[in-house]
Design a protein around this motif. Structure first.
Motif, short mmCIF file in Angstrom:
data_model
loop_
_atom_site.label_atom_id
_atom_site.label_comp_id
_atom_site.label_asym_id
_atom_site.label_seq_id
_atom_site.Cartn_x
_atom_site.Cartn_y
_atom_site.Cartn_z
N ILE A 2 0.39 -0.89 -0.15
CA ILE A 2 0.26 -0.04 0.01
C ILE A 2 1.26 1.23 0.03
O ILE A 2 1.47 1.32 0.66
N LEU A 46 -1.50 -4.38 9.83
CA LEU A 46 -0.68 -4.52 8.05
C LEU A 46 0.51 -4.96 8.59
O LEU A 46 0.76 -6.51 7.65
N CYS A 79 4.54 -1.37 3.19
CA CYS A 79 3.90 0.18 2.57
C CYS A 79 4.85 1.09 2.69
O CYS A 79 6.06 1.38 3.26
#
Length: 355
Positions: free
Chosen positions: A70, A87, A94
């Motif tokens: 992400i 996450l 990310c």
């Protein structure tokens, strides 16, 4: 290279087709970390969200079943700190495109937190994620009756001195106001006496910024976002905000993601008889004596000067309550506020607005 596959979802007893992106952008269209972090991570747990196409109004679905990376965009990503463990649990990596400007005195960003708060947030995220995972954006660089190049450079120096150890990259853009209808309209509605950049001013600013980067000992990689001008003579590159190479550097040991991106992780050759390690041309070094060759491919769907690779953006326009005077993502403030209030009535809805 596409960054999503497709799958089917069962919602309320009906089957719908959904995109299932490997790489998610959250988001160019609104500030999800600042205002919609609760919504996003709830939808991530649910496994999908819905998205309304801004051009035709068609609603479609996004599945997170295959998501491996992400890219967050924000002016206040502090709320992410409460969710990064999710996450990690899902083994999703990310990085953050953190827009950290200083227009406090000029009132161009009345809805953002104080500069000190935002710098503190930057340092907290850098400590949590690593200084390569939080990218500083001073974006856009705006000239007005009261903001000169000297003023902009003073602002950059103040922030840069404080972020020296917290990031490796500074991305900036010159406010190209005439080319962006929404930006021009919003500045004029808000009575901002803006000035357009020309090539001479761009070159002067770039030269002085590069000199500052060296003189202050920052050693940032400098890059422009979506700019035509070539200022590579100052070691300023064209940026790739969704960057396949950076994604690889941060998630090289994710075999599913690397297979999808068609990136091969290779072992560095053994040192020569003279103890030198010969790195192949174009190689990008990784930990554990690994390397890869860049396979970054530009998203053909983005504007010509954008270097990003393809990713599925899940945000919606006209939903950002920062209400910056120059905003390109809001048609007008009243609509953004109305959509924000609508979201608060249905904070866990499929879409950001609940519509």
């Amino acid at each position: 290279m596409a960054t999503w596959k497709h799958t089917e979802l069962t919602i309320d007893g009906r089957t719908v087709n959904a995109q299932a992106p490997i790489i998610v952008s959250a988001s160019r269209s609104t500030d999800i970390p600042a205002f919609y972090a609760d919504w996003f991570f709830h939808r991530l747990e649910k496994g999908y969200s819905a998205w309304t196409n801004p051009f035709n109004g068609v609603k479609s679905y996004v599945s997170y079943a295959n998501t491996r990376f992400i890219v967050f965009w924000s002016k206040n990503p502090r709320p992410l700190l409460d969710y990064l463990h999710i996450l990690e649990k899902r083994k999703i990596k990310c990085y953050i495109q953190y827009t950290l400007n200083d227009y406090d005195d000029e009132g161009l960003e009345k809805g953002v937190k104080s500069l000190d708060y935002r710098i503190e947030t930057f340092k907290m995220l850098s400590e949590r994620l690593g200084n390569e995972s939080v990218i500083w954006r001073f974006d856009p660089m705006i000239l007005t009756d009261t903001i000169s190049i000297d003023d902009l450079l003073r602002k950059v120096q103040n922030i840069g001195d404080q972020l020296k150890d917290s990031t490796k990259k500074l991305v900036f853009s010159y406010a190209d106001i005439a080319s962006y209808r929404k930006v021009k309209s919003n500045l004029e509605k808000n009575n901002i006496p803006y000035h357009e950049w020309n090539k001479e001013l761009m070159d002067e600013f770039a030269k002085r910024l590069a000199e500052m980067n060296k003189a202050r000992g920052w050693d940032f990689r400098l890059a422009t976002c979506g700019e035509e001008i070539d200022i590579s003579k100052y070691n300023i590159e064209h940026n790739r905000c969704i960057d396949g190479d950076l994604i690889t550097k941060l998630a090289w040991n994710d075999s599913m993601l690397m297979d999808f991106m068609k990136v091969k992780i290779l072992d560095l050759p053994s040192p020569s008889l003279f103890g030198e390690q010969v790195i192949p041309d174009g190689a990008i070094a990784l930990p554990n004596n690994k390397y890869f060759i860049s396979s970054h491919k530009k998203d053909k769907g983005q504007r010509p000067l954008c270097g990003c690779m393809a990713a599925k953006d899940i945000g919606e326009y006209n939903t950002c309550p920062h209400l910056c005077e120059y905003c390109y993502a809001n048609d007008y403030k009243e609509l953004a506020i109305a959509n924000w209030k609508q979201h608060q009535l249905t904070p866990n809805a499929e879409t950001i607005t609940g519509k």
